[in-house]
Design a protein around this motif. Structure first.
Motif, short mmCIF file in Angstrom:
data_model
loop_
_atom_site.label_atom_id
_atom_site.label_comp_id
_atom_site.label_asym_id
_atom_site.label_seq_id
_atom_site.Cartn_x
_atom_site.Cartn_y
_atom_site.Cartn_z
N GLY A 293 0.83 -1.21 0.00
CA GLY A 293 0.00 0.00 0.00
C GLY A 293 0.85 1.25 0.00
O GLY A 293 2.06 1.20 -0.26
N ASN A 294 0.21 2.37 0.33
CA ASN A 294 0.89 3.67 0.36
C ASN A 294 0.92 4.21 1.78
O ASN A 294 -0.07 4.09 2.52
CB ASN A 294 0.18 4.68 -0.54
N VAL A 295 2.02 4.85 2.13
CA VAL A 295 2.15 5.47 3.45
C VAL A 295 1.19 6.65 3.50
O VAL A 295 1.26 7.56 2.68
CB VAL A 295 3.61 5.92 3.70
N ALA A 296 0.26 6.63 4.48
CA ALA A 296 -0.78 7.65 4.57
C ALA A 296 -0.44 8.77 5.55
O ALA A 296 -0.96 9.88 5.43
CB ALA A 296 -2.11 7.01 4.95
N THR A 297 0.40 8.49 6.55
CA THR A 297 0.78 9.52 7.52
C THR A 297 2.29 9.50 7.72
O THR A 297 2.94 8.47 7.52
CB THR A 297 0.12 9.30 8.90
N GLN A 298 2.82 10.64 8.12
CA GLN A 298 4.25 10.73 8.40
C GLN A 298 4.58 9.81 9.58
O GLN A 298 3.86 9.82 10.58
CB GLN A 298 4.63 12.18 8.73
N ALA B 47 -2.34 2.91 3.79
CA ALA B 47 -3.58 2.81 3.01
C ALA B 47 -3.41 1.73 1.95
O ALA B 47 -2.46 1.77 1.16
CB ALA B 47 -3.92 4.15 2.35
N VAL B 48 -4.34 0.79 1.94
CA VAL B 48 -4.30 -0.31 0.96
C VAL B 48 -5.61 -0.28 0.20
O VAL B 48 -6.67 -0.54 0.76
CB VAL B 48 -4.11 -1.67 1.67
N THR B 49 -5.52 0.06 -1.08
CA THR B 49 -6.70 0.19 -1.92
C THR B 49 -6.75 -0.93 -2.94
O THR B 49 -5.79 -1.12 -3.70
CB THR B 49 -6.71 1.55 -2.65
N ALA B 50 -7.86 -1.65 -2.95
CA ALA B 50 -8.06 -2.71 -3.95
C ALA B 50 -8.33 -2.05 -5.30
O ALA B 50 -9.02 -1.03 -5.38
CB ALA B 50 -9.22 -3.59 -3.54
N ARG B 51 -7.78 -2.63 -6.36
CA ARG B 51 -8.05 -2.13 -7.72
C ARG B 51 -8.58 -3.28 -8.54
O ARG B 51 -8.15 -4.42 -8.38
CB ARG B 51 -6.77 -1.56 -8.35
N TYR B 52 -9.49 -2.97 -9.42
CA TYR B 52 -10.04 -4.01 -10.28
C TYR B 52 -10.30 -3.42 -11.67
O TYR B 52 -10.42 -2.21 -11.86
CB TYR B 52 -11.33 -4.59 -9.68
N TRP B 53 -10.38 -4.32 -12.65
CA TRP B 53 -10.61 -3.94 -14.03
C TRP B 53 -12.11 -3.85 -14.26
O TRP B 53 -12.83 -4.81 -14.11
CB TRP B 53 -9.98 -4.96 -14.98
N ASP B 54 -12.59 -2.65 -14.61
CA ASP B 54 -14.01 -2.42 -14.89
C ASP B 54 -14.22 -2.68 -16.38
O ASP B 54 -13.77 -1.91 -17.23
CB ASP B 54 -14.39 -0.98 -14.52
N ARG B 55 -14.90 -3.79 -16.71
CA ARG B 55 -15.09 -4.17 -18.12
C ARG B 55 -15.98 -3.18 -18.86
O ARG B 55 -15.77 -2.94 -20.04
CB ARG B 55 -15.71 -5.57 -18.19
N GLU B 56 -16.94 -2.63 -18.18
CA GLU B 56 -17.86 -1.68 -18.84
C GLU B 56 -17.14 -0.41 -19.26
O GLU B 56 -17.38 0.11 -20.35
CB GLU B 56 -19.02 -1.34 -17.91
N VAL C 124 11.17 6.49 5.31
CA VAL C 124 9.79 6.32 4.85
C VAL C 124 9.06 7.65 4.94
O VAL C 124 9.11 8.32 5.98
CB VAL C 124 9.07 5.22 5.67
N GLU C 125 8.38 8.03 3.85
CA GLU C 125 7.67 9.32 3.79
C GLU C 125 6.25 9.10 3.28
O GLU C 125 5.95 8.10 2.62
CB GLU C 125 8.41 10.29 2.88
N VAL C 126 5.40 10.08 3.54
CA VAL C 126 4.00 10.03 3.10
C VAL C 126 3.94 9.87 1.59
O VAL C 126 4.69 10.51 0.85
CB VAL C 126 3.26 11.32 3.53
N GLY C 127 3.05 9.00 1.13
CA GLY C 127 2.83 8.80 -0.30
C GLY C 127 3.66 7.71 -0.93
O GLY C 127 3.38 7.28 -2.05
N GLN C 128 4.69 7.24 -0.24
CA GLN C 128 5.56 6.22 -0.82
C GLN C 128 4.88 4.86 -0.82
O GLN C 128 4.19 4.50 0.13
CB GLN C 128 6.88 6.13 -0.05
N PRO C 129 5.07 4.09 -1.90
CA PRO C 129 4.53 2.72 -1.94
C PRO C 129 5.45 1.78 -1.16
O PRO C 129 6.67 1.79 -1.37
CB PRO C 129 4.51 2.38 -3.42
N VAL C 130 4.89 1.02 -0.24
CA VAL C 130 5.69 0.13 0.58
C VAL C 130 5.05 -1.26 0.67
O VAL C 130 3.86 -1.43 0.41
CB VAL C 130 5.91 0.67 2.02
N VAL C 131 5.89 -2.22 1.03
CA VAL C 131 5.45 -3.59 1.30
C VAL C 131 5.75 -3.83 2.78
O VAL C 131 6.87 -3.60 3.23
CB VAL C 131 6.22 -4.61 0.43
#
Length: 158
Positions: free
Chosen positions: A10-15, A32-41, A69-76
């Protein structure tokens, strides 16, 4: 033993908040971990529900998190999941999902990073022990009190 180990991307949401205590350093931040999916329509990727986790790091991991680590960075984040439920303001139930992190790293599928080893503090010098005397006494060494014949195992006959 029966712990829930998770790996979350996900992405770091707070400092990150760094603290020094008697138990050692700790750091925490929201992920913050946001699920993403492919919208066929629509033929596009669409964001789904966002889950928020409080990530806790301790000891050297906390020091390293605070440093890079900073806000907005993608982390595992990998660690133990703990879900807590509390009652606040009389009746309202409050739920939080915490991760006690074991490992945290930048998501290299979404960017680059330059790894640098953490410098460990020098250990206090240890007392220098004298080298043992490994010398074996020679056959004519008078300090052991044996004659050369006695050292060779010869017995005197009288």
């Amino acid at each position: 033993m029966n712990e829930t180990i998770v790996c979350v991307v996900g992405n770091v949401a707070t400092q990150p908040v760094y603290r020094e205590s008697a138990a050692g350093p700790s750091a925490r931040f929201r992920l913050a971990v946001t699920a993403r999916y492919w919208d066929r329509e629509k033929s596009t990727w669409t964001d789904g529900h966002t889950n928020f986790f409080t990530v806790w790091a301790n000891r050297q991991l906390a020091v390293n998190v605070a440093a890079c680590v900073e806000v907005g960075q993608p982390v595992v984040v990998q660690g133990r999941l703990k879900v807590r439920t509390e009652v606040r303001e009389g009746q309202q139930q409050w739920v939080s999902a915490d991760i006690d992190a074991v490992a945290i790293g930048h998501d290299l599928s979404r960017g680059t990073a330059a790894f640098q080893r953490a410098v460990k503090p020098e250990a206090p010098p240890t007392a220098v022990r004298p080298e043992p005397n490994w010398k074996t006494p020679g056959p004519a060494d008078p300090q052991d009190g044996l004659t050369p014949q006695q050292e060779r195992g010869e017995m005197a006959v009288t």
